[in-house]
Design a protein around this motif. Structure first.
Motif, PDB file in Angstrom:
ATOM      1  N   HIS A 177       0.840  -1.206   0.000  1.00 10.70           N
ATOM      2  CA  HIS A 177       0.000   0.000   0.000  1.00 10.70           C
ATOM      3  C   HIS A 177       0.873   1.253   0.000  1.00 10.70           C
ATOM      4  O   HIS A 177       0.557   2.240  -0.676  1.00 10.70           O
ATOM      5  N   ARG A 200      -6.781   6.570  -1.835  1.00 12.39           N
ATOM      6  CA  ARG A 200      -7.277   5.213  -1.576  1.00 12.39           C
ATOM      7  C   ARG A 200      -6.205   4.372  -0.866  1.00 12.39           C
ATOM      8  O   ARG A 200      -6.509   3.632   0.067  1.00 12.39           O
ATOM      9  N   SER A 213      -6.039   5.381   2.679  1.00 13.87           N
ATOM     10  CA  SER A 213      -7.174   4.834   3.422  1.00 13.87           C
ATOM     11  C   SER A 213      -6.872   3.407   3.881  1.00 13.87           C
ATOM     12  O   SER A 213      -7.182   3.023   5.017  1.00 13.87           O
ATOM     13  N   ARG A 214      -6.251   2.638   3.020  1.00 16.77           N
ATOM     14  CA  ARG A 214      -5.888   1.259   3.383  1.00 16.77           C
ATOM     15  C   ARG A 214      -4.812   1.243   4.476  1.00 16.77           C
ATOM     16  O   ARG A 214      -4.858   0.422   5.392  1.00 16.77           O
ATOM     17  N   ARG A 240      -6.357   2.105   7.820  1.00 15.16           N
ATOM     18  CA  ARG A 240      -7.100   1.005   8.445  1.00 15.16           C
ATOM     19  C   ARG A 240      -6.187   0.158   9.315  1.00 15.16           C
ATOM     20  O   ARG A 240      -6.637  -0.444  10.289  1.00 15.16           O
TER      21      ARG A 240
END
Length: 109
Positions: free
Chosen positions: A10, A28, A31-32, A35
């Motif tokens: 990522h 995006r 965002s990963r 998490r």
């Protein structure tokens, strides 16, 4: 082990997207990463860079100021704040922030 590999992948996607100017893809990837890491220093800083690339200079500035409040000043943060001010058209504020960054004893530039 798998978690670290995914985090690394990522991060590579994030950095490649930033370098290529694909800010939606970078967001995006962030965002990963978030998490797994939460709202870490690296996530917030890179999100500020994404916001700057997307033209949301006020959003970038707010994220960078959040970092300063959480972690203290650093030349890289002051330089990024200067860039946000410059891109938004506020040359005086940009010059002040560059001067602040250069005055920091840890400034490598």
């Amino acid at each position: 082990m798998l978690r670290r590999v995914l985090l690394y992948l990522h991060e590579r996607v994030l950095l490649n997207a930033l370098a290529g100017g694909d800010y939606d893809r970078a967001e995006r990837a962030l965002s990963r990463i978030a998490r797994q890491e939460g709202r870490s220093r690296r996530v917030v800083h890179n999100l500020a860079l994404v916001r700057m690339g997307q033209g949301d200079h006020a959003g970038a500035e707010a994220l960078l100021i959040e970092q300063i409040e959480d972690y203290g000043t650093a030349p890289a943060l002051l330089r990024a704040l200067a860039e946000a001010a410059y891109l938004s058209g506020d040359r005086a504020r940009a010059a002040k922030r560059i001067a602040d960054a250069l005055a920091d004893r840890n400034c490598p530039d």
